[in-house]
Design an enzyme around this catalytic site. Structure first.
Site, PDB file in Angstrom:
ATOM      1  N   MET A  49      30.807  38.105  42.044  1.00 62.76           N
ATOM      2  CA  MET A  49      31.532  38.269  40.786  1.00 62.76           C
ATOM      3  C   MET A  49      33.022  37.961  41.013  1.00 62.76           C
ATOM      4  O   MET A  49      33.884  38.406  40.250  1.00 62.76           O
ATOM      5  CB  MET A  49      31.338  39.680  40.236  1.00 62.76           C
ATOM      6  CG  MET A  49      29.866  39.957  39.915  1.00 62.76           C
ATOM      7  SD  MET A  49      29.591  41.186  38.638  1.00 62.76           S
ATOM      8  CE  MET A  49      30.317  42.616  39.409  1.00 62.76           C
ATOM      9  N   GLU A  54      36.973  39.719  52.407  1.00 70.70           N
ATOM     10  CA  GLU A  54      36.379  39.364  53.700  1.00 70.70           C
ATOM     11  C   GLU A  54      34.853  39.614  53.714  1.00 70.70           C
ATOM     12  O   GLU A  54      34.118  38.872  54.358  1.00 70.70           O
ATOM     13  CB  GLU A  54      37.087  40.169  54.793  1.00 70.70           C
ATOM     14  CG  GLU A  54      36.773  39.783  56.214  1.00 70.70           C
ATOM     15  CD  GLU A  54      36.918  38.287  56.525  1.00 70.70           C
ATOM     16  OE1 GLU A  54      37.845  37.628  56.020  1.00 70.70           O
ATOM     17  OE2 GLU A  54      36.071  37.771  57.294  1.00 70.70           O
ATOM     18  N   HIS A  56      32.747  39.163  51.204  1.00 68.65           N
ATOM     19  CA  HIS A  56      32.107  37.979  50.615  1.00 68.65           C
ATOM     20  C   HIS A  56      32.164  36.800  51.589  1.00 68.65           C
ATOM     21  O   HIS A  56      31.207  36.039  51.716  1.00 68.65           O
ATOM     22  CB  HIS A  56      32.859  37.534  49.358  1.00 68.65           C
ATOM     23  CG  HIS A  56      32.829  38.500  48.225  1.00 68.65           C
ATOM     24  ND1 HIS A  56      33.948  39.149  47.754  1.00 68.65           N
ATOM     25  CD2 HIS A  56      31.813  38.922  47.441  1.00 68.65           C
ATOM     26  CE1 HIS A  56      33.628  39.913  46.737  1.00 68.65           C
ATOM     27  NE2 HIS A  56      32.339  39.816  46.524  1.00 68.65           N
TER      28      HIS A  56
HETATM   29  O1  PAF Z   1      26.957  42.088  43.976  1.00 67.44           O
HETATM   30  C1  PAF Z   1      27.472  41.469  43.026  1.00 67.44           C
HETATM   31  O2  PAF Z   1      28.614  41.036  43.091  1.00 67.44           O
HETATM   32  C2  PAF Z   1      26.654  41.256  41.769  1.00 67.44           C
HETATM   33  O3  PAF Z   1      25.863  42.357  41.483  1.00 67.44           O
HETATM   34  C3  PAF Z   1      25.819  39.965  41.780  1.00 67.44           C
HETATM   35  C4  PAF Z   1      24.745  40.005  42.855  1.00 67.44           C
HETATM   36  C5  PAF Z   1      26.724  38.767  42.019  1.00 67.44           C
HETATM   37  C6  PAF Z   1      25.121  39.771  40.447  1.00 67.44           C
HETATM   38  O4  PAF Z   1      26.032  39.690  39.400  1.00 67.44           O
END
Ligand code: PAF
Length: 303
Positions: A49, A54, A56
Site C-alpha cells: 500500500m 525497509e 517492503h
Molecule cells: O499488507 C498490505 O500492505 C496490504 O494488506 C496488501 C497485502 C497490499 C493488500 O492491500
C-alpha cells in the site's frame, strides 16, 4: 529516450534518465505480464500500500532473487479499511516510493487508481471463512475480505508465478496462503521474516504516527515477546501464565492498551490453553492512537 517512453506517468521524470516502469491500467498490466510470460520470464509480485520502508524493500529483494521480473503494486485498498480506520490519513509518498522501487531494482510498479480497481457496479468479494475470525479479524470485521479480494484481483492482473508477503502480518499471510490453496491459484506464496528497526520495533508504515515517548512504549511489544520466549523455554506451558506476563509487561509502559494477546495454533489460529511444540504468540497493542501488531513463534529450540 526509448526507456523513458515506456513510463506512463510524468512522476518518473525526476529519475534522471533511468526510470522504473509505472503502469496504471489493468488492461496494460495484464498485457505486459502476458508478454513477459510468453517470453518465458518468471514474475514475482510484492503487493503493497506504498509508503515503502525497509520491510517492503526486503520483500522486494526476496522477490527479485526468485524471479526474472519483479512487479510491485502500490494501492491503498479502501475495501480493507473499516469505518473510523485510518484510510484518509494513511501515509503516502509516491515520489519517494518510486525512487526506492527503482533503487531496489523493481521492474514494474503497478499503481492503479481506486476507480480503475473497483469499477462502477463492482460487487464481488473473495472470502476465506474461518481464519479471519481470529486475532485482527475480531476487531476489524471485513478487513480480511478486503485483503483477499484485492490480492486475488492483483494476482489476476499481474499474473505472477510467486508473491511475497511479510510474516509481520502473520494472519494476512495465513489467510492469503489459504485462499491460494482453496482456489487452486498457481502461485507460490513466500513469507519473509519481520524486518525490525535498530531499536527492535517491527517496521510498519504506522510507526510514523508514533511520538517520541510513544515509540519508547512501543518497544514493549518486542520485550514482551522475549519474555514469553524465556518463559516457554523455561518450561512454562500454560497459555494464561504467559499471556498475563506479556500483558503486565506491556501495560507497565505508558500510552499502551491491549487489543489482543493471543497464544494460538500457528496453522488454524485457534487459541490454545496448553502450549504444544509450536505456538504463535500474536499481539495487537494500541500505543496512543496507533495500533501496532507483532508476533513470534514459541517453539522448542530444536524445532
Ligand atoms: O499488507 C498490505 O500492505 C496490504 O494488506 C496488501 C497485502 C497490499 C493488500 O492491500
Amino acid at each position: 529516450m526509448a526507456k523513458k517512453n515506456r513510463c506512463v506517468t510524468a512522476q518518473v521524470e525526476f529519475l534522471e534518465g533511468f526510470c522504473v516502469e509505472v503502469i496504471e491500467t489493468v488492461q496494460e498490466m495484464q498485457q505486459r505480464s502476458e508478454a513477459l510470460r510468453s517470453a518465458g520470464q518468471t514474475i514475482s509480485l510484492v503487493p503493497t500500500m506504498g509508503f515503502l520502508h525497509e520491510g517492503h524493500l526486503e520483500l522486494m529483494r526476496v522477490g527479485k532473487r526468485h524471479s526474472d521480473k519483479l512487479i510491485i503494486s502500490i494501492f491503498v485498498n479502501p475495501v480493507q479499511f473499516g469505518p473510523g480506520e485510518d484510510l484518509d490519513q494513511y501515509p503516502r509518498d509516491k515520489e519517494g516510493d518510486l525512487k526506492k522501487a527503482r533503487d531496489v531494482g523493481v521492474d514494474i510498479v503497478f499503481m492503479p487508481s481506486v476507480g480503475e480497481m473497483y469499477q462502477e457496479g463492482y460487487q464481488t468479494k473473495v472470502q476465506v471463512e474461518n481464519l479471519p475470525q481470529h486475532l485482527c479479524g475480531l476487531s476489524r470485521p471485513g478487513h480480511f475480505d478486503g485483503v483477499t479480494t484485492v490480492v486475488a484481483k492483483l494476482f489476476n492482473i499481474t499474473r505472477p508465478h510467486m508473491a511475497v508477503f511479510g510474516q509481520k502480518d502473520y494472519q494476512q499471510l495465513a489467510v492469503i496462503s489459504r485462499m491460494v490453496m482453496d482456489l487452486n491459484m498457481d502461485i507460490k506464496i513466500l513469507g519473509v521474516p519481520t524486518v525490525r528497526e535498530p531499536d527492535s520495533l517491527a517496521m510498519s508504515s504506522r510507526n510514523n504516527y508514533l511520538g517520541a515517548e510513544e515509540r519508547k512504549s512501543a518497544l514493549s511489544l518486542r520485550k514482551s515477546m522475549d519474555l514469553a520466549g524465556e518463559l516457554f523455554q523455561g518450561g512454562e506451558k500454560k497459555a494464561k501464565v504467559i499471556r498475563d506476563a506479556v500483558q503486565s509487561l506491556i501495560l507497565s509502559h505508558p500510552f499502551t492498551a491491549i487489543d489482543y494477546i493471543a497464544l494460538c495454533d500457528p496453522v488454524t489460529l485457534d487459541d490454545v490453553e496448553v502450549l504444544g511444540d509450536k505456538n504463535l504468540l500474536a499481539l495487537a497493542v494500541r500505543v496512543g492512537k496507533t495500533r501496532l501488531i507483532d508476533n513470534c513463534l514459541l517453539q522448542n529450540d530444536s524445532d
